[in-house]
Design a protein around this motif. Structure first.
Motif, PDB file in Angstrom:
ATOM      1  N   PRO A 113      21.227  56.604 107.554  1.00 19.54           N
ATOM      2  CA  PRO A 113      21.941  55.738 106.500  1.00 19.54           C
ATOM      3  C   PRO A 113      23.312  54.572 107.185  1.00 19.54           C
ATOM      4  O   PRO A 113      23.710  55.586 107.393  1.00 19.54           O
ATOM      5  N   ILE A 114      24.185  53.339 107.130  1.00 16.80           N
ATOM      6  CA  ILE A 114      24.456  52.616 107.513  1.00 16.80           C
ATOM      7  C   ILE A 114      25.591  52.481 106.503  1.00 16.80           C
ATOM      8  O   ILE A 114      25.218  52.315 105.300  1.00 16.80           O
ATOM      9  N   SER A 115      26.935  52.902 106.757  1.00 15.22           N
ATOM     10  CA  SER A 115      28.040  52.783 105.070  1.00 15.22           C
ATOM     11  C   SER A 115      28.070  51.067 104.668  1.00 15.22           C
ATOM     12  O   SER A 115      28.248  49.460 105.449  1.00 15.22           O
ATOM     13  N   GLY A 116      28.173  50.846 103.646  1.00 14.44           N
ATOM     14  CA  GLY A 116      28.357  49.707 103.264  1.00 14.44           C
ATOM     15  C   GLY A 116      27.152  49.076 102.420  1.00 14.44           C
ATOM     16  O   GLY A 116      27.478  48.492 101.136  1.00 14.44           O
ATOM     17  N   ILE A 117      25.893  49.695 102.392  1.00 14.35           N
ATOM     18  CA  ILE A 117      25.064  49.322 101.082  1.00 14.35           C
ATOM     19  C   ILE A 117      25.061  50.392  99.631  1.00 14.35           C
ATOM     20  O   ILE A 117      25.737  51.738 100.377  1.00 14.35           O
TER      21      ILE A 117
ATOM     22  N   GLU B 297      20.150  59.951  97.568  1.00 16.79           N
ATOM     23  CA  GLU B 297      20.968  60.259  97.999  1.00 16.79           C
ATOM     24  C   GLU B 297      20.576  62.154  98.487  1.00 16.79           C
ATOM     25  O   GLU B 297      21.363  62.318  99.864  1.00 16.79           O
ATOM     26  N   ARG B 298      19.408  62.748  98.250  1.00 16.65           N
ATOM     27  CA  ARG B 298      19.472  63.877  98.692  1.00 16.65           C
ATOM     28  C   ARG B 298      18.422  63.891  99.902  1.00 16.65           C
ATOM     29  O   ARG B 298      18.240  64.551 100.997  1.00 16.65           O
ATOM     30  N   ALA B 299      17.891  62.525  99.849  1.00 15.59           N
ATOM     31  CA  ALA B 299      16.534  62.266 101.041  1.00 15.59           C
ATOM     32  C   ALA B 299      17.448  61.258 102.148  1.00 15.59           C
ATOM     33  O   ALA B 299      17.286  60.496 103.238  1.00 15.59           O
ATOM     34  N   ASN B 300      18.850  60.477 101.653  1.00 19.68           N
ATOM     35  CA  ASN B 300      19.466  59.660 102.707  1.00 19.68           C
ATOM     36  C   ASN B 300      18.709  58.505 102.592  1.00 19.68           C
ATOM     37  O   ASN B 300      18.662  58.300 103.999  1.00 19.68           O
ATOM     38  N   ARG B 301      17.439  58.031 101.742  1.00 18.21           N
ATOM     39  CA  ARG B 301      16.903  57.115 102.121  1.00 18.21           C
ATOM     40  C   ARG B 301      17.461  56.019 101.604  1.00 18.21           C
ATOM     41  O   ARG B 301      17.688  56.447 100.377  1.00 18.21           O
ATOM     42  N   TYR B 302      16.908  54.509 101.692  1.00 23.15           N
ATOM     43  CA  TYR B 302      17.594  53.525 100.825  1.00 23.15           C
ATOM     44  C   TYR B 302      15.909  53.300 100.299  1.00 23.15           C
ATOM     45  O   TYR B 302      14.414  53.201 100.221  1.00 23.15           O
ATOM     46  N   LYS B 303      16.067  52.773  98.752  1.00 22.03           N
ATOM     47  CA  LYS B 303      14.813  52.595  98.016  1.00 22.03           C
ATOM     48  C   LYS B 303      14.994  51.304  98.321  1.00 22.03           C
ATOM     49  O   LYS B 303      15.553  50.607  97.923  1.00 22.03           O
ATOM     50  N   VAL B 304      13.248  50.556  98.704  1.00 22.52           N
ATOM     51  CA  VAL B 304      13.383  49.905  98.798  1.00 22.52           C
ATOM     52  C   VAL B 304      11.988  50.021  97.674  1.00 22.52           C
ATOM     53  O   VAL B 304      11.104  50.098  97.067  1.00 22.52           O
ATOM     54  N   ASP B 305      11.264  48.065  97.679  1.00 18.67           N
ATOM     55  CA  ASP B 305      10.736  47.501  96.692  1.00 18.67           C
ATOM     56  C   ASP B 305       9.423  48.087  97.695  1.00 18.67           C
ATOM     57  O   ASP B 305       9.786  47.497  99.139  1.00 18.67           O
ATOM     58  N   GLN B 306       8.033  46.915  96.856  1.00 19.32           N
ATOM     59  CA  GLN B 306       7.202  46.701  97.667  1.00 19.32           C
ATOM     60  C   GLN B 306       6.479  45.918  99.204  1.00 19.32           C
ATOM     61  O   GLN B 306       5.771  46.093  99.706  1.00 19.32           O
ATOM     62  N   PHE B 307       7.894  45.170  99.293  1.00 17.39           N
ATOM     63  CA  PHE B 307       8.059  44.189 100.108  1.00 17.39           C
ATOM     64  C   PHE B 307       9.459  44.919 101.582  1.00 17.39           C
ATOM     65  O   PHE B 307       9.862  44.269 102.670  1.00 17.39           O
ATOM     66  N   ASN B 308       9.255  45.729 101.202  1.00 15.49           N
ATOM     67  CA  ASN B 308      10.499  46.737 101.350  1.00 15.49           C
ATOM     68  C   ASN B 308      11.978  46.026 101.376  1.00 15.49           C
ATOM     69  O   ASN B 308      12.797  46.310 102.569  1.00 15.49           O
TER      70      ASN B 308
END
Length: 424
Positions: free
Chosen positions: A270-274, A281-292
């Protein structure tokens, strides 16, 4: 930053991997300005990195210039830089070459190696996520074999010829198979004073089988293939330390080695600022909806390995492999076309095209839904798919030629120490 001003919507894409490329390709001819940022000026075909690290292919066979991919796109701009921060309030990114405002931001930064907080392993093991890292592994492997050839004691020689790989996922399995074939096909011819049986390949996995993400049927086949090649497999084994000379497991076993390759896990980049609540946190992945679209934002999207889209079939997100990244990029590109026309976007649906891994010559395994293949047929399927998805006609031709040469001559032609590896 010297990007031309524009009255068109400016879309900034961070990352020139499978997801970023797939997204940008879909916007060819669309009336927007696209700015792509990446730390490298080339796209890397990561599934074949292991072949670079073991001398089967040269790096330019699996890398392709990003500018060349999009040279026919109008109002496309590339900058080789690292994005350091995202100002979501003012819609500005900060990079190592300056700042730039955006109308839409697409994050496709992929993953980085996960050492699970073990600093010794991080400092002393060899990761394999980039072309430079693969070249470092190639140099180290060849340097250690050269050192073994002139070693004055048996213990020193055996340490140089002992190769330990952590992680029996596709990368670890393919690396182990390639190293085992190196021993059988090259060691006795190029190094007559070394004994083939002195070179050992150890594959260590924390779970109870190799290729845990794939079916049990192909896992068992891959296990048999590896054992036939002489790979020593250690299951249900966790590594606790590596000090540069000795790998130590949590059950107290030790392996003396000068080559320890870490393929035991990845984490998002990830990039800082979001805002923190948008990140798992555990996966370091952004939560996205069905449209990314990243949760909590209207104009920021995430694709591929960095995106976690929870669905009924994939509650923990889609697999961090090429196909979900390609398909998400493709769908988001189509949705941007719809959105810019004021049309309704379509939700992303993942089509699982199967999983595959190669173990060695005429040895591969493939999962295709309820169908499972192993052996020569799977090997040819693996070759066809990887050639098909390589970027650039030249890369496909060169790779096919190298594979044909290696198959006929039992040889790996790219075993050159061009840039000797020295640990800093």
């Amino acid at each position: 930053m010297n990007i031309p001003d524009t009255k068109l919507p400016r879309i900034i894409v961070i990352g020139g991997g499978f997801a970023g490329i797939s997204f940008i390709k879909k916007l060819k001819g669309v009336n927007v300005q696209i700015v792509l940022f990446d730390r490298h000026n080339y796209h890397t075909f990561q599934p074949l990195l292991y072949q670079v690290s073991t001398g089967g292919l040269e790096p330019d066979s699996i890398a392709y210039p990003l500018r060349k991919i999009f040279r026919k796109h109008t109002d496309f701009h590339f900058r080789m830089a690292e994005v350091e921060h995202i100002n979501t309030k003012e819609n500005i990114i900060s990079t190592t070459v300056g700042s730039l405002p955006y109308d839409y931001l697409v994050i496709a930064t992929g993953t980085r190696t996960n050492y699970f907080g073990n600093e010794n392993i991080a400092n002393n093991s060899m990761p394999m996520k980039t072309v430079p890292q693969a070249l470092n592994i190639r140099s180290l492997i060849l340097q250690n074999i050269e050192d073994a050839d002139r070693a004055t004691t048996e213990s020193e020689r055996l340490r140089y010829l002992n190769f330990v790989i952590a992680g029996a996922g596709p990368t670890g399995v393919e690396l182990a198979g390639a190293l085992a074939e190196f021993r059988k096909g090259i060691l006795e011819n190029d190094y007559p004073e070394l004994e083939e049986e002195d070179m050992e390949v150890h594959l260590i996995e924390g779970q109870d089988r190799v290729l845990p993400p794939m079916s049990e049927q192909v896992s068992k086949k891959a296990h048999r293939f590896l054992e036939k090649l002489g790979v020593q497999i250690h299951l249900n084994t966790l590594i606790s330390d590596y000090d540069g000379t000795t790998v130590t497991t949590k059950d107290g076993k030790t392996y003396k080695t000068a080559t320890f390759i870490w393929a035991a896990g990845v984490t998002g980049a990830p990039i800082s600022g979001i805002k923190a609540e948008a990140l798992v946190e555990r996966a370091n992945r952004y939560k996205v909806d069905q449209f990314n679209k990243i949760e909590g934002f209207d104009n920021i999207y995430a694709l591929g390995d960095i995106a976690l889209m929870s669905t009924k079939d994939f509650p923990k997100g889609h697999p961090q492999v090429a196909q979900p990244a390609i398909q998400q990029g493709d769908r988001l590109g189509k949705n941007f076309k719809k959105m810019l026309k004021g049309e309704k976007m379509e939700p992303f649906k993942y089509f699982d095209k199967g999983s595959m891994a190669t173990v060695g010559r005429n040895k591969a395994v493939v999962d295709l839904g309820n169908l499972h293949f192993g052996g020569a047929i799977a090997w040819f399927m693996w070759m066809f798919v990887h050639l098909w998805f390589l970027v650039g006609f030249r890369n496909r031709v060169v790779t096919f030629f190298n594979w044909t040469y290696n198959y006929i001559n039992f040889d790996k032609a790219a075993r050159l120490i061009i840039r000797p590896f020295k640990r800093i």
